[in-house]
Motif scaffolding. Structure first.
Motif, PDB file in Angstrom:
ATOM      1  N   GLY A  20       6.124 -11.783  25.740  1.00  0.00           N
ATOM      2  CA  GLY A  20       7.448 -11.281  25.390  1.00  0.00           C
ATOM      3  C   GLY A  20       7.639 -10.948  23.920  1.00  0.00           C
ATOM      4  O   GLY A  20       8.717 -10.511  23.526  1.00  0.00           O
ATOM      5  N   LEU A  21       6.602 -11.141  23.096  1.00  0.00           N
ATOM      6  CA  LEU A  21       6.716 -10.843  21.665  1.00  0.00           C
ATOM      7  C   LEU A  21       6.023  -9.533  21.336  1.00  0.00           C
ATOM      8  O   LEU A  21       4.970  -9.230  21.886  1.00  0.00           O
ATOM      9  N   ASP A  22       6.615  -8.769  20.419  1.00  0.00           N
ATOM     10  CA  ASP A  22       5.919  -7.582  19.937  1.00  0.00           C
ATOM     11  C   ASP A  22       4.911  -8.019  18.872  1.00  0.00           C
ATOM     12  O   ASP A  22       4.896  -9.172  18.445  1.00  0.00           O
ATOM     13  N   SER A  23       4.048  -7.104  18.458  1.00  0.00           N
ATOM     14  CA  SER A  23       2.967  -7.437  17.519  1.00  0.00           C
ATOM     15  C   SER A  23       3.488  -7.960  16.190  1.00  0.00           C
ATOM     16  O   SER A  23       2.916  -8.897  15.623  1.00  0.00           O
ATOM     17  N   ALA A  24       4.558  -7.371  15.682  1.00  0.00           N
ATOM     18  CA  ALA A  24       5.097  -7.793  14.384  1.00  0.00           C
ATOM     19  C   ALA A  24       5.650  -9.217  14.456  1.00  0.00           C
ATOM     20  O   ALA A  24       5.427 -10.029  13.547  1.00  0.00           O
ATOM     21  N   THR A  25       6.341  -9.535  15.527  1.00  0.00           N
ATOM     22  CA  THR A  25       6.889 -10.883  15.685  1.00  0.00           C
ATOM     23  C   THR A  25       5.772 -11.889  15.873  1.00  0.00           C
ATOM     24  O   THR A  25       5.790 -12.978  15.279  1.00  0.00           O
ATOM     25  N   LEU A  26       4.770 -11.537  16.682  1.00  0.00           N
ATOM     26  CA  LEU A  26       3.632 -12.427  16.879  1.00  0.00           C
ATOM     27  C   LEU A  26       2.924 -12.685  15.559  1.00  0.00           C
ATOM     28  O   LEU A  26       2.548 -13.822  15.261  1.00  0.00           O
ATOM     29  N   PHE A  27       2.749 -11.644  14.745  1.00  0.00           N
ATOM     30  CA  PHE A  27       2.118 -11.803  13.435  1.00  0.00           C
ATOM     31  C   PHE A  27       2.908 -12.794  12.582  1.00  0.00           C
ATOM     32  O   PHE A  27       2.326 -13.673  11.936  1.00  0.00           O
ATOM     33  N   SER A  28       4.230 -12.677  12.575  1.00  0.00           N
ATOM     34  CA  SER A  28       5.076 -13.592  11.800  1.00  0.00           C
ATOM     35  C   SER A  28       4.932 -15.028  12.290  1.00  0.00           C
ATOM     36  O   SER A  28       4.834 -15.962  11.490  1.00  0.00           O
ATOM     37  N   VAL A  29       4.926 -15.214  13.599  1.00  0.00           N
ATOM     38  CA  VAL A  29       4.805 -16.552  14.182  1.00  0.00           C
ATOM     39  C   VAL A  29       3.451 -17.166  13.838  1.00  0.00           C
ATOM     40  O   VAL A  29       3.371 -18.318  13.396  1.00  0.00           O
ATOM     41  N   ILE A  30       2.363 -16.404  14.031  1.00  0.00           N
ATOM     42  CA  ILE A  30       1.026 -16.913  13.749  1.00  0.00           C
ATOM     43  C   ILE A  30       0.854 -17.196  12.256  1.00  0.00           C
ATOM     44  O   ILE A  30       0.232 -18.189  11.869  1.00  0.00           O
ATOM     45  N   THR A  31       1.413 -16.340  11.398  1.00  0.00           N
ATOM     46  CA  THR A  31       1.355 -16.564   9.950  1.00  0.00           C
ATOM     47  C   THR A  31       2.026 -17.889   9.596  1.00  0.00           C
ATOM     48  O   THR A  31       1.485 -18.691   8.826  1.00  0.00           O
ATOM     49  N   TRP A  32       3.196 -18.135  10.167  1.00  0.00           N
ATOM     50  CA  TRP A  32       3.916 -19.378   9.895  1.00  0.00           C
ATOM     51  C   TRP A  32       3.115 -20.577  10.391  1.00  0.00           C
ATOM     52  O   TRP A  32       2.972 -21.566   9.678  1.00  0.00           O
ATOM     53  N   PHE A  33       2.597 -20.495  11.618  1.00  0.00           N
ATOM     54  CA  PHE A  33       1.782 -21.592  12.155  1.00  0.00           C
ATOM     55  C   PHE A  33       0.569 -21.870  11.272  1.00  0.00           C
ATOM     56  O   PHE A  33       0.225 -23.021  11.003  1.00  0.00           O
ATOM     57  N   SER A  34      -0.099 -20.819  10.809  1.00  0.00           N
ATOM     58  CA  SER A  34      -1.278 -20.975   9.963  1.00  0.00           C
ATOM     59  C   SER A  34      -0.932 -21.700   8.662  1.00  0.00           C
ATOM     60  O   SER A  34      -1.612 -22.647   8.259  1.00  0.00           O
ATOM     61  N   LYS A  35       0.138 -21.250   8.008  1.00  0.00           N
ATOM     62  CA  LYS A  35       0.562 -21.889   6.755  1.00  0.00           C
ATOM     63  C   LYS A  35       0.965 -23.339   6.993  1.00  0.00           C
ATOM     64  O   LYS A  35       0.639 -24.219   6.202  1.00  0.00           O
ATOM     65  N   TRP A  36       1.663 -23.585   8.084  1.00  0.00           N
ATOM     66  CA  TRP A  36       2.123 -24.928   8.407  1.00  0.00           C
ATOM     67  C   TRP A  36       0.930 -25.855   8.649  1.00  0.00           C
ATOM     68  O   TRP A  36       0.905 -26.980   8.161  1.00  0.00           O
ATOM     69  N   CYS A  37      -0.055 -25.383   9.398  1.00  0.00           N
ATOM     70  CA  CYS A  37      -1.240 -26.207   9.678  1.00  0.00           C
ATOM     71  C   CYS A  37      -2.000 -26.553   8.411  1.00  0.00           C
ATOM     72  O   CYS A  37      -2.427 -27.693   8.229  1.00  0.00           O
ATOM     73  N   HIS A  38      -2.191 -25.570   7.538  1.00  0.00           N
ATOM     74  CA  HIS A  38      -2.905 -25.836   6.288  1.00  0.00           C
ATOM     75  C   HIS A  38      -2.124 -26.795   5.397  1.00  0.00           C
ATOM     76  O   HIS A  38      -2.698 -27.687   4.789  1.00  0.00           O
ATOM     77  N   PHE A  39      -0.803 -26.634   5.338  1.00  0.00           N
ATOM     78  CA  PHE A  39       0.037 -27.492   4.511  1.00  0.00           C
ATOM     79  C   PHE A  39       0.063 -28.921   5.038  1.00  0.00           C
ATOM     80  O   PHE A  39      -0.081 -29.878   4.280  1.00  0.00           O
ATOM     81  N   ALA A  40       0.245 -29.079   6.346  1.00  0.00           N
ATOM     82  CA  ALA A  40       0.430 -30.404   6.946  1.00  0.00           C
ATOM     83  C   ALA A  40      -0.876 -31.052   7.406  1.00  0.00           C
ATOM     84  O   ALA A  40      -0.868 -32.198   7.855  1.00  0.00           O
ATOM     85  N   GLY A  41      -1.983 -30.321   7.326  1.00  0.00           N
ATOM     86  CA  GLY A  41      -3.258 -30.874   7.770  1.00  0.00           C
ATOM     87  C   GLY A  41      -3.342 -31.047   9.277  1.00  0.00           C
ATOM     88  O   GLY A  41      -3.935 -32.001   9.767  1.00  0.00           O
ATOM     89  N   LEU A  42      -2.740 -30.133  10.009  1.00  0.00           N
ATOM     90  CA  LEU A  42      -2.710 -30.194  11.465  1.00  0.00           C
ATOM     91  C   LEU A  42      -3.822 -29.356  12.083  1.00  0.00           C
ATOM     92  O   LEU A  42      -4.334 -28.435  11.457  1.00  0.00           O
ATOM     93  N   THR A  43      -4.136 -29.671  13.310  1.00  0.00           N
ATOM     94  CA  THR A  43      -5.013 -28.840  14.118  1.00  0.00           C
ATOM     95  C   THR A  43      -4.169 -28.221  15.209  1.00  0.00           C
ATOM     96  O   THR A  43      -3.420 -28.925  15.890  1.00  0.00           O
ATOM     97  N   MET A  44      -4.262 -26.926  15.358  1.00  0.00           N
ATOM     98  CA  MET A  44      -3.475 -26.230  16.371  1.00  0.00           C
ATOM     99  C   MET A  44      -4.408 -25.405  17.241  1.00  0.00           C
ATOM    100  O   MET A  44      -5.286 -24.705  16.728  1.00  0.00           O
ATOM    101  N   THR A  45      -4.235 -25.503  18.535  1.00  0.00           N
ATOM    102  CA  THR A  45      -4.979 -24.704  19.491  1.00  0.00           C
ATOM    103  C   THR A  45      -3.992 -23.781  20.175  1.00  0.00           C
ATOM    104  O   THR A  45      -2.994 -24.248  20.733  1.00  0.00           O
ATOM    105  N   ILE A  46      -4.247 -22.480  20.114  1.00  0.00           N
ATOM    106  CA  ILE A  46      -3.350 -21.493  20.700  1.00  0.00           C
ATOM    107  C   ILE A  46      -4.151 -20.582  21.616  1.00  0.00           C
ATOM    108  O   ILE A  46      -5.166 -20.028  21.205  1.00  0.00           O
ATOM    109  N   SER A  47      -3.702 -20.434  22.845  1.00  0.00           N
ATOM    110  CA  SER A  47      -4.358 -19.469  23.733  1.00  0.00           C
ATOM    111  C   SER A  47      -3.578 -18.166  23.671  1.00  0.00           C
ATOM    112  O   SER A  47      -2.353 -18.154  23.754  1.00  0.00           O
TER     113      SER A  47
END
Length: 93
Positions: A20-47
Motif C-alpha cells: 500500500g506504500l508508494d516508492s517515495a513513502t517506502l524510501f522515507s520509512v526505510i530511511t527512518w528505520f535504518s537511521k533508528w537501527c544504527h542509532f539505537a543499536g538494533l537489529t531489524m529484519t524486514i521482508s
C-alpha cells in the motif's frame, strides 16, 4: 495492518511493510528505520517483495530467497556482483 512497538526490543521483525506504500513513502520509512537501527543499536529484519533499488541500497545486509532456498546472504553491495557472476545481470535503469 499496524505495527506496534512496546518497550525496548533488540530485534524487530517486520513483514511486507511496503504493501500500500508508494516508492517515495517506502524510501522515507526505510530511511527512518535504518537511521533508528544504527542509532539505537538494533537489529531489524524486514521482508519486502521487489523493493526499488533506492530502498534496497539502504540495507546493510540482505538475505535473498528463491523458492524457499537461500540464494545470497551478505552485504547489500555484494548482491548484484554475486548474481551477475551467476549470469543474472540487472538491467540498466
Amino acid at each position: 495492518t499496524a505495527e506496534q512497538l512496546l518497550g525496548p526490543r533488540p530485534v524487530i521483525m517486520l513483514d511486507e511493510i511496503s504493501t500500500g506504500l508508494d516508492s517515495a513513502t517506502l524510501f522515507s520509512v526505510i530511511t527512518w528505520f535504518s537511521k533508528w537501527c544504527h542509532f539505537a543499536g538494533l537489529t531489524m529484519t524486514i521482508s519486502l517483495l521487489q523493493p526499488p533499488p533506492e530502498c534496497f541500497s539502504l540495507f546493510d545486509d540482505v538475505l535473498l530467497f528463491c523458492e524457499g532456498t537461500v540464494v545470497y546472504h551478505g552485504p547489500t553491495q555484494g548482491a548484484l556482483p554475486f548474481l551477475a557472476d551467476l549470469g543474472f545481470v540487472c538491467p540498466e535503469r
